[in-house]
Design a protein around this motif. Sequence first.
Motif, PDB file in Angstrom:
ATOM      1  N   ASP A  37       1.069  -1.084   0.184  1.00 24.00           N
ATOM      2  CA  ASP A  37       0.111   0.108  -0.121  1.00 24.00           C
ATOM      3  C   ASP A  37       0.755   1.228  -0.206  1.00 24.00           C
ATOM      4  O   ASP A  37       0.419   2.079  -0.833  1.00 24.00           O
ATOM      5  N   TYR A  38       1.771   1.148   0.766  1.00 25.85           N
ATOM      6  CA  TYR A  38       2.701   2.468   0.879  1.00 25.85           C
ATOM      7  C   TYR A  38       3.533   2.686  -0.341  1.00 25.85           C
ATOM      8  O   TYR A  38       3.323   3.847  -0.973  1.00 25.85           O
ATOM      9  N   LEU A  39       3.935   1.510  -1.203  1.00 22.03           N
ATOM     10  CA  LEU A  39       4.688   1.812  -2.606  1.00 22.03           C
ATOM     11  C   LEU A  39       3.511   2.333  -3.388  1.00 22.03           C
ATOM     12  O   LEU A  39       4.072   2.885  -4.265  1.00 22.03           O
ATOM     13  N   ARG A  40       2.273   1.579  -3.479  1.00 22.66           N
ATOM     14  CA  ARG A  40       1.406   2.155  -4.209  1.00 22.66           C
ATOM     15  C   ARG A  40       1.131   3.711  -4.076  1.00 22.66           C
ATOM     16  O   ARG A  40       0.942   4.770  -4.951  1.00 22.66           O
ATOM     17  N   ASP A  41       1.026   4.102  -2.816  1.00 26.67           N
ATOM     18  CA  ASP A  41       0.996   5.830  -2.359  1.00 26.67           C
ATOM     19  C   ASP A  41       1.955   6.456  -2.897  1.00 26.67           C
ATOM     20  O   ASP A  41       1.973   7.731  -3.548  1.00 26.67           O
ATOM     21  N   CYS A  42       3.158   5.708  -2.999  1.00 21.94           N
ATOM     22  CA  CYS A  42       4.306   6.370  -3.861  1.00 21.94           C
ATOM     23  C   CYS A  42       4.325   6.507  -5.139  1.00 21.94           C
ATOM     24  O   CYS A  42       5.279   7.080  -5.998  1.00 21.94           O
ATOM     25  N   GLY A  43       3.081   5.886  -5.749  1.00 25.40           N
ATOM     26  CA  GLY A  43       3.135   5.905  -7.477  1.00 25.40           C
ATOM     27  C   GLY A  43       3.618   4.723  -8.149  1.00 25.40           C
ATOM     28  O   GLY A  43       3.567   4.543  -9.268  1.00 25.40           O
ATOM     29  N   PHE A  44       4.182   3.499  -7.338  1.00 22.15           N
ATOM     30  CA  PHE A  44       4.698   2.354  -7.988  1.00 22.15           C
ATOM     31  C   PHE A  44       3.278   1.590  -8.556  1.00 22.15           C
ATOM     32  O   PHE A  44       2.409   1.544  -7.679  1.00 22.15           O
ATOM     33  N   LYS A  45       3.356   0.554  -9.329  1.00 24.04           N
ATOM     34  CA  LYS A  45       2.616  -0.419  -9.565  1.00 24.04           C
ATOM     35  C   LYS A  45       3.133  -1.630  -8.796  1.00 24.04           C
ATOM     36  O   LYS A  45       4.289  -1.893  -8.818  1.00 24.04           O
ATOM     37  N   VAL A  46       2.257  -2.208  -8.050  1.00 25.48           N
ATOM     38  CA  VAL A  46       2.656  -3.214  -7.312  1.00 25.48           C
ATOM     39  C   VAL A  46       1.932  -4.564  -7.507  1.00 25.48           C
ATOM     40  O   VAL A  46       0.785  -4.497  -7.443  1.00 25.48           O
ATOM     41  N   PHE A  47       2.688  -5.809  -7.592  1.00 27.61           N
ATOM     42  CA  PHE A  47       2.284  -7.114  -7.567  1.00 27.61           C
ATOM     43  C   PHE A  47       2.557  -7.509  -6.346  1.00 27.61           C
ATOM     44  O   PHE A  47       3.747  -7.273  -5.708  1.00 27.61           O
ATOM     45  N   GLU A  48       1.780  -8.357  -5.809  1.00 30.91           N
ATOM     46  CA  GLU A  48       2.067  -9.217  -4.504  1.00 30.91           C
ATOM     47  C   GLU A  48       2.077 -10.559  -4.495  1.00 30.91           C
ATOM     48  O   GLU A  48       1.389 -11.198  -5.332  1.00 30.91           O
ATOM     49  N   ALA A  49       3.081 -11.046  -3.991  1.00 29.57           N
ATOM     50  CA  ALA A  49       3.058 -12.753  -3.907  1.00 29.57           C
ATOM     51  C   ALA A  49       3.231 -13.091  -2.326  1.00 29.57           C
ATOM     52  O   ALA A  49       4.144 -12.510  -1.632  1.00 29.57           O
ATOM     53  N   ALA A  50       2.670 -14.435  -1.891  1.00 33.93           N
ATOM     54  CA  ALA A  50       2.859 -14.712  -0.561  1.00 33.93           C
ATOM     55  C   ALA A  50       3.919 -15.711  -0.548  1.00 33.93           C
ATOM     56  O   ALA A  50       4.541 -16.182   0.662  1.00 33.93           O
ATOM     57  N   ASP A  51       4.542 -16.250  -1.619  1.00 31.78           N
ATOM     58  CA  ASP A  51       5.761 -17.222  -1.463  1.00 31.78           C
ATOM     59  C   ASP A  51       6.490 -17.343  -2.892  1.00 31.78           C
ATOM     60  O   ASP A  51       5.933 -16.457  -3.658  1.00 31.78           O
ATOM     61  N   ALA A  52       7.448 -17.971  -3.099  1.00 34.73           N
ATOM     62  CA  ALA A  52       8.420 -17.881  -4.342  1.00 34.73           C
ATOM     63  C   ALA A  52       7.392 -18.354  -5.632  1.00 34.73           C
ATOM     64  O   ALA A  52       7.591 -17.908  -6.570  1.00 34.73           O
ATOM     65  N   GLY A  53       6.741 -19.589  -5.101  1.00 36.78           N
ATOM     66  CA  GLY A  53       5.995 -19.778  -6.386  1.00 36.78           C
ATOM     67  C   GLY A  53       4.918 -19.017  -7.081  1.00 36.78           C
ATOM     68  O   GLY A  53       4.761 -18.884  -8.082  1.00 36.78           O
TER      69      GLY A  53
END
Length: 156
Positions: A35-51
Motif C-alpha cells: 500500500d505504501y509503495l502504491r501511495d508512492c506511485g509504483f505499480k505493485v504486484f504481491e506474492a505470498a511465496d516464491a511459487g
Amino acid sequence: MRKDPLSIRFAKSEDRTPALLIVEDEVLIRLSVADYLRDCGFKVFEAADAGEALDILATETAVDLVFSDVALPGTMDGFALAQRIRAERPGLPVMLASGDSRKAAIARDLCENEPFFAKPYDIDDVVRRIRGLIRSRRPEAADGRVRRCEGAEARG
C-alpha cells in the motif's frame, strides 16, 4: 520456438509506471508495504511465496524490481528465489529483507549490488533504494511517474 517463461522482455514504454513485485508471506507486512509503495506511485504486484512470484514473472507482466523476504513458506526461500531470478532474468534487481540480520552477508554475495534490509526496516530507505535501482535501469521512469513519499516505517 518455446519462450522461456522468465525471459519476458521489459516493457519499452517510457510512460509505464515502474512495477514492483513484493514477496512476503506475512500478510500484514505485505499489505502495508504494498500500500505504501502504491501511495508512492509504483505499480505493485504481491506474492505470498516464491511459487506465486515465479508465476507472476512467467506472465507478460513487466516487473522492474523484486523485493522479497528471505524466510518464505514452501520449498524455495528468498535466497533460492533470487538465484532463480538472477539465472533466468539477468538484470532484474532483487532486494532481500529478513528479521535475521546475520543473513546480510549471504544476501550481499547473492544479490551483489542490490541492498539487503534487516527488519524492521525504514520504508523510506527502501523507497530510496528502489528508486535508485530503477533509475539505473530506466532513467526516464524513476522519478517522473513516482510520487515522493516519506514518513513511514515498516515493522516486520
